[in-house]
Motif scaffolding. Structure first.
Motif, PDB file in Angstrom:
ATOM      1  N   THR A   1      38.907   4.588 122.641  1.00  0.00           N
ATOM      2  CA  THR A   1      38.965   5.579 122.538  1.00  0.00           C
ATOM      3  C   THR A   1      39.004   7.019 123.912  1.00  0.00           C
ATOM      4  O   THR A   1      39.235   8.213 123.797  1.00  0.00           O
ATOM      5  CB  THR A   1      37.038   5.859 122.026  1.00  0.00           C
ATOM      6  OG1 THR A   1      37.209   5.466 121.104  1.00  0.00           O
ATOM      7  CG2 THR A   1      36.425   6.874 121.807  1.00  0.00           C
ATOM      8  N   ALA A   2      38.074   6.016 124.838  1.00  0.00           N
ATOM      9  CA  ALA A   2      38.986   6.762 126.137  1.00  0.00           C
ATOM     10  C   ALA A   2      40.191   7.422 126.451  1.00  0.00           C
ATOM     11  O   ALA A   2      40.369   7.900 126.933  1.00  0.00           O
ATOM     12  CB  ALA A   2      38.236   5.839 127.013  1.00  0.00           C
ATOM     13  N   GLU A   3      40.965   5.830 125.974  1.00  0.00           N
ATOM     14  CA  GLU A   3      42.475   6.451 126.420  1.00  0.00           C
ATOM     15  C   GLU A   3      43.281   7.542 125.386  1.00  0.00           C
ATOM     16  O   GLU A   3      44.344   7.805 125.564  1.00  0.00           O
ATOM     17  CB  GLU A   3      43.044   5.143 126.276  1.00  0.00           C
ATOM     18  CG  GLU A   3      43.065   4.143 127.499  1.00  0.00           C
ATOM     19  CD  GLU A   3      43.078   2.871 127.504  1.00  0.00           C
ATOM     20  OE1 GLU A   3      44.134   2.369 125.982  1.00  0.00           O
ATOM     21  OE2 GLU A   3      43.174   2.202 127.787  1.00  0.00           O
ATOM     22  N   GLY A   4      42.289   7.724 124.107  1.00  0.00           N
ATOM     23  CA  GLY A   4      43.151   8.984 123.582  1.00  0.00           C
ATOM     24  C   GLY A   4      43.442   7.604 122.206  1.00  0.00           C
ATOM     25  O   GLY A   4      43.838   8.729 121.027  1.00  0.00           O
ATOM     26  N   TYR A   5      43.302   6.881 121.945  1.00  0.00           N
ATOM     27  CA  TYR A   5      44.265   6.514 120.361  1.00  0.00           C
ATOM     28  C   TYR A   5      43.366   6.353 119.436  1.00  0.00           C
ATOM     29  O   TYR A   5      43.467   5.959 118.427  1.00  0.00           O
ATOM     30  CB  TYR A   5      44.380   5.012 121.238  1.00  0.00           C
ATOM     31  CG  TYR A   5      45.041   4.173 121.854  1.00  0.00           C
ATOM     32  CD1 TYR A   5      46.627   3.751 121.874  1.00  0.00           C
ATOM     33  CD2 TYR A   5      44.756   4.361 123.601  1.00  0.00           C
ATOM     34  CE1 TYR A   5      47.627   4.360 122.308  1.00  0.00           C
ATOM     35  CE2 TYR A   5      46.248   3.887 124.002  1.00  0.00           C
ATOM     36  CZ  TYR A   5      47.752   4.222 123.704  1.00  0.00           C
ATOM     37  OH  TYR A   5      48.748   3.270 124.511  1.00  0.00           O
ATOM     38  N   LEU A   6      42.006   5.971 119.765  1.00  0.00           N
ATOM     39  CA  LEU A   6      40.850   6.396 118.706  1.00  0.00           C
ATOM     40  C   LEU A   6      39.629   7.125 118.671  1.00  0.00           C
ATOM     41  O   LEU A   6      40.062   7.958 119.960  1.00  0.00           O
ATOM     42  CB  LEU A   6      40.267   4.775 119.087  1.00  0.00           C
ATOM     43  CG  LEU A   6      40.948   3.733 119.038  1.00  0.00           C
ATOM     44  CD1 LEU A   6      40.057   2.602 118.579  1.00  0.00           C
ATOM     45  CD2 LEU A   6      41.349   3.549 117.064  1.00  0.00           C
ATOM     46  N   ARG A   7      39.102   8.009 118.028  1.00  0.00           N
ATOM     47  CA  ARG A   7      37.606   9.058 117.967  1.00  0.00           C
ATOM     48  C   ARG A   7      36.708   8.577 117.280  1.00  0.00           C
ATOM     49  O   ARG A   7      37.225   7.897 116.126  1.00  0.00           O
ATOM     50  CB  ARG A   7      38.826  10.049 117.708  1.00  0.00           C
ATOM     51  CG  ARG A   7      38.634  10.199 116.232  1.00  0.00           C
ATOM     52  CD  ARG A   7      39.139  11.833 115.732  1.00  0.00           C
ATOM     53  NE  ARG A   7      40.031  11.928 114.077  1.00  0.00           N
ATOM     54  CZ  ARG A   7      38.860  11.877 113.050  1.00  0.00           C
ATOM     55  NH1 ARG A   7      37.410  12.212 113.354  1.00  0.00           N
ATOM     56  NH2 ARG A   7      39.627  12.149 111.742  1.00  0.00           N
ATOM     57  N   SER A   8      35.766   8.818 118.133  1.00  0.00           N
ATOM     58  CA  SER A   8      34.718   8.133 116.997  1.00  0.00           C
ATOM     59  C   SER A   8      33.174   9.802 117.358  1.00  0.00           C
ATOM     60  O   SER A   8      33.647  10.129 118.083  1.00  0.00           O
ATOM     61  CB  SER A   8      33.800   7.213 118.359  1.00  0.00           C
ATOM     62  OG  SER A   8      33.120   7.423 117.843  1.00  0.00           O
ATOM     63  N   ASP A   9      33.437   9.570 115.579  1.00  0.00           N
ATOM     64  CA  ASP A   9      32.422  10.846 115.425  1.00  0.00           C
ATOM     65  C   ASP A   9      31.080   9.824 115.123  1.00  0.00           C
ATOM     66  O   ASP A   9      31.312   9.049 114.549  1.00  0.00           O
ATOM     67  CB  ASP A   9      33.039  11.282 113.481  1.00  0.00           C
ATOM     68  CG  ASP A   9      34.022  11.663 113.956  1.00  0.00           C
ATOM     69  OD1 ASP A   9      35.079  11.914 114.792  1.00  0.00           O
ATOM     70  OD2 ASP A   9      35.296  11.822 112.913  1.00  0.00           O
ATOM     71  N   ARG A  10      30.085  10.714 115.413  1.00  0.00           N
ATOM     72  CA  ARG A  10      28.627  10.695 115.593  1.00  0.00           C
ATOM     73  C   ARG A  10      28.634  10.165 114.103  1.00  0.00           C
ATOM     74  O   ARG A  10      28.314  11.036 113.395  1.00  0.00           O
ATOM     75  CB  ARG A  10      27.926  11.503 116.240  1.00  0.00           C
ATOM     76  CG  ARG A  10      26.384  11.201 116.253  1.00  0.00           C
ATOM     77  CD  ARG A  10      25.467  11.629 117.662  1.00  0.00           C
ATOM     78  NE  ARG A  10      26.271  11.451 118.502  1.00  0.00           N
ATOM     79  CZ  ARG A  10      25.724  11.112 119.472  1.00  0.00           C
ATOM     80  NH1 ARG A  10      25.091   9.815 119.713  1.00  0.00           N
ATOM     81  NH2 ARG A  10      26.031  10.615 121.468  1.00  0.00           N
ATOM     82  N   GLY A  11      27.555   9.309 113.849  1.00  0.00           N
ATOM     83  CA  GLY A  11      27.489   8.553 112.536  1.00  0.00           C
ATOM     84  C   GLY A  11      28.927   8.330 111.517  1.00  0.00           C
ATOM     85  O   GLY A  11      28.263   8.473 110.091  1.00  0.00           O
ATOM     86  N   ALA A  12      29.918   9.207 111.412  1.00  0.00           N
ATOM     87  CA  ALA A  12      31.076   8.549 110.592  1.00  0.00           C
ATOM     88  C   ALA A  12      32.149   7.997 110.925  1.00  0.00           C
ATOM     89  O   ALA A  12      32.912   7.555 110.253  1.00  0.00           O
ATOM     90  CB  ALA A  12      31.936  10.158 110.507  1.00  0.00           C
ATOM     91  N   GLY A  13      31.391   6.561 112.014  1.00  0.00           N
ATOM     92  CA  GLY A  13      32.550   5.739 112.470  1.00  0.00           C
ATOM     93  C   GLY A  13      34.015   6.497 113.308  1.00  0.00           C
ATOM     94  O   GLY A  13      33.699   6.885 114.140  1.00  0.00           O
ATOM     95  N   THR A  14      34.843   5.002 113.355  1.00  0.00           N
ATOM     96  CA  THR A  14      35.347   5.083 114.733  1.00  0.00           C
ATOM     97  C   THR A  14      37.109   5.296 113.468  1.00  0.00           C
ATOM     98  O   THR A  14      37.139   5.037 112.656  1.00  0.00           O
ATOM     99  CB  THR A  14      35.822   4.180 115.214  1.00  0.00           C
ATOM    100  OG1 THR A  14      34.598   3.267 116.002  1.00  0.00           O
ATOM    101  CG2 THR A  14      36.999   4.249 116.332  1.00  0.00           C
ATOM    102  N   TRP A  15      38.074   5.898 113.887  1.00  0.00           N
ATOM    103  CA  TRP A  15      39.165   6.694 113.489  1.00  0.00           C
ATOM    104  C   TRP A  15      40.486   6.835 114.509  1.00  0.00           C
ATOM    105  O   TRP A  15      40.241   7.023 115.781  1.00  0.00           O
ATOM    106  CB  TRP A  15      38.742   8.492 112.595  1.00  0.00           C
ATOM    107  CG  TRP A  15      37.798   8.229 112.445  1.00  0.00           C
ATOM    108  CD1 TRP A  15      36.297   8.309 112.610  1.00  0.00           C
ATOM    109  CD2 TRP A  15      37.911   8.375 110.654  1.00  0.00           C
ATOM    110  NE1 TRP A  15      35.832   8.436 111.578  1.00  0.00           N
ATOM    111  CE2 TRP A  15      36.380   8.570 110.215  1.00  0.00           C
ATOM    112  CE3 TRP A  15      38.651   8.366 109.852  1.00  0.00           C
ATOM    113  CZ2 TRP A  15      35.885   8.151 108.573  1.00  0.00           C
ATOM    114  CZ3 TRP A  15      37.977   8.500 108.394  1.00  0.00           C
ATOM    115  CH2 TRP A  15      37.202   8.248 108.393  1.00  0.00           C
ATOM    116  N   VAL A  16      41.766   6.151 114.045  1.00  0.00           N
ATOM    117  CA  VAL A  16      42.777   6.175 114.733  1.00  0.00           C
ATOM    118  C   VAL A  16      42.992   7.489 115.004  1.00  0.00           C
ATOM    119  O   VAL A  16      42.995   8.732 114.221  1.00  0.00           O
ATOM    120  CB  VAL A  16      43.372   5.850 113.600  1.00  0.00           C
ATOM    121  CG1 VAL A  16      45.359   6.323 114.931  1.00  0.00           C
ATOM    122  CG2 VAL A  16      44.111   4.313 113.329  1.00  0.00           C
TER     123      VAL A  16
END
Length: 489
Positions: free
Chosen positions: A84-99
């Motif tokens: 996520t820090a590198e930009g490959y993933l994004r994390s939405d609070r309460g909604a999980g982790t996404w590409v």
């Protein structure tokens, strides 16, 4: 295995749930414990880059993925946070982790765009040495010797002039073989003649020089190299002795490129009178002669003519390389400049690349010091002289009346074929259709003439290929000519 959904901008559950290919992460779980986290992160990155995990794909929760892979939840959490820090993933609070949407799948692998003609049976384009003559064993031995003896501190940023050891070795070599006046402090190691010309172009441009004279006909590269430094090229004609002096004086230029040992493409050597006239001109205008000694070592009927620079090192910049003697891919050459230009050229070299690779410089220095370079020159000279003789004989056999001009030197000849083989464009088209690559002298700026006038490179071709190539050209012309002949009554 846990299923997950995809979302392309809407709420997490707005699209149908699909099965994601988490199997690609299983090898990470089988990695040694100490490497498991790194392996998982690498596998996730590769999956995103390759497109196997598309932008917008929802990843399983850290708890679910850890359970599926049989690893600790902390290991998965750490991988998610890092990517996520590198930009490959994004994390939405309460909604999980996404590409992440910023990542795009990589394109095709890089292609080799080096000029290598396909489908050609004989390539007579001039300018390439025989790369099969490269002394692999001696070069490899020199490489091992350099790695064994080079001190650690030598691997730091080098002197932009070049390693002192190499500059000293080159100075001794050029004094002995080319008759130059070579102070090692004026020798600058460069990435071939192309960089030497560019460096001089930048320095001349900074001094306010509006244009540099170039031979016409001549190497097409000279003009483009100076153009890259912001200087225009002034085409100057030749006569039978070298650069035409009247046109040079009338041009107004104060710097000019010359190839006095063996002019390309005409094949002439500058006469002693013309060399003296050029030096008188340079002194009278306080100008600069830029001597490109690209194949001055390869003279087959007598000893090579010494470099022009040896007659007046304060008005001649001298450059050469190992491109014709070893291989152009090494990108190693030298530039000797007058004292008045040294500091400016060195500063340009420093800002351009901080100096040539240290290992390559040390390797060439050792190669020269131990006599390997002299042996290579003798080997090439024997091979290229034989090939020139083979080419001349083949032209005489298959093209009666052909005339070869220029001195017995270098890596090419100029051949004038009788008018019956023309017109030239049709000849070139027939040769190409027969699988033979060849260029006319007009390609290099020479005025078009009646008949056919070719520049034929031979150094890179074995004797048998030279004979076959000339025969193929002759057969192509003969076949076309036979089809044009009217049938007998």
């Amino acid at each position: 295995m846990t299923s997950s959904g995809t979302n392309r901008g809407g709420p997490p559950n707005s699209l149908p749930t699909i099965q994601a290919p988490w199997e690609l992460l299983l090898p990470a779980a089988a990695a040694p414990a100490r490497a498991r986290g790194r392996t998982l992160r690498t596998a996730l990155r590769d999956a995103v880059r390759s497109g196997r995990l598309a932008p917008g794909t929802r990843l399983p929760s850290s708890r679910d993925l850890a359970g599926d892979l049989g690893v600790s939840r902390g290991l998965v959490t750490e991988a998610y946070e890092q990517l996520t820090a590198e930009g490959y993933l994004r994390s939405d609070r309460g909604a999980g982790t996404w590409v992440g949407e910023a990542v795009r799948a990589v394109g095709p692998r890089a292609r080799d765009r080096a000029p290598r003609p396909a489908g050609v049976l004989a390539d007579f384009v001039a300018g390439t040495p025989d790369l099969s003559l490269f002394p692999r064993s001696a070069w490899s031995a020199a490489h091992r010797g350099v790695l064994a003896e080079l001190p650690h501190q030598a691997l730091g940023y080098p002197d932009p002039r070049g390693l002192p050891r190499l500059r000293t070795a080159l100075a001794e070599l050029l004094v002995r073989r080319r008759g130059v006046v070579a102070d090692p402090e004026r020798v600058i190691v460069v990435s071939g003649v192309a960089q030497a010309m560019t460096l001089l172009g930048f320095v001349l441009h900074a001094r306010g020089t509006p244009g540099v004279g170039v031979e016409n006909p001549g190497s097409p590269e000279h003009g483009s190299l100076f153009a890259s430094a912001g200087i225009g090229a002034v085409a100057l004609p030749l006569d039978g002795e070298g650069l035409a002096m009247a046109e040079l004086r009338a041009s107004g230029v104060r710097a000019v490129v010359t190839t006095p040992a063996h002019q390309f493409p005409t094949g002439i050597a500058y006469s002693a009178r013309r060399r003296a006239e050029l030096l008188d001109w340079a002194r009278s205008v306080d100008g600069l002669l830029i001597e490109d000694d690209y194949d001055g070592e390869f003279r087959y009927d007598r000893a090579p003519v010494g470099a022009l620079q040896g007659l007046d090192p304060e008005h001649v910049a001298y450059t050469g390389s190992v491109s014709k003697s070893l291989a152009p891919g090494l990108r190693l050459g030298w530039l000797l400049v007058p004292a008045s230009h040294v500091e400016e050229v060195v500063e340009r070299k420093r800002t351009m690349d901080l100096g040539n690779p240290v290992l390559d410089q040390a390797l060439l220095a050792r190669f020269v010091e131990r006599g390997d370079y002299d042996r290579q020159l003798r080997r090439c000279r024997r091979a290229y002289r034989e090939r020139r003789d083979v080419l001349v004989a083949a032209l005489e056999e298959h093209f009666p009346g052909a005339r070869v001009s220029g001195i017995a030197a270098g890596l090419h000849v100029v051949a004038a074929l009788p008018g019956r083989y023309g017109p030239q464009d049709r000849f070139l088209a027939r040769a190409a259709a027969a699988g033979v690559m060849v260029r006319a002298s007009a390609h290099y700026g020479e005025t078009a003439v009646d008949g056919v006038r070719l520049v034929l490179g031979y150094a890179h071709l074995p004797p048998a290929r030279i004979r076959d190539g000339v025969r193929l050209m002759a057969d192509a012309v003969r076949d076309q000519g036979a089809r044009r002949e009217p049938s007998a009554p």
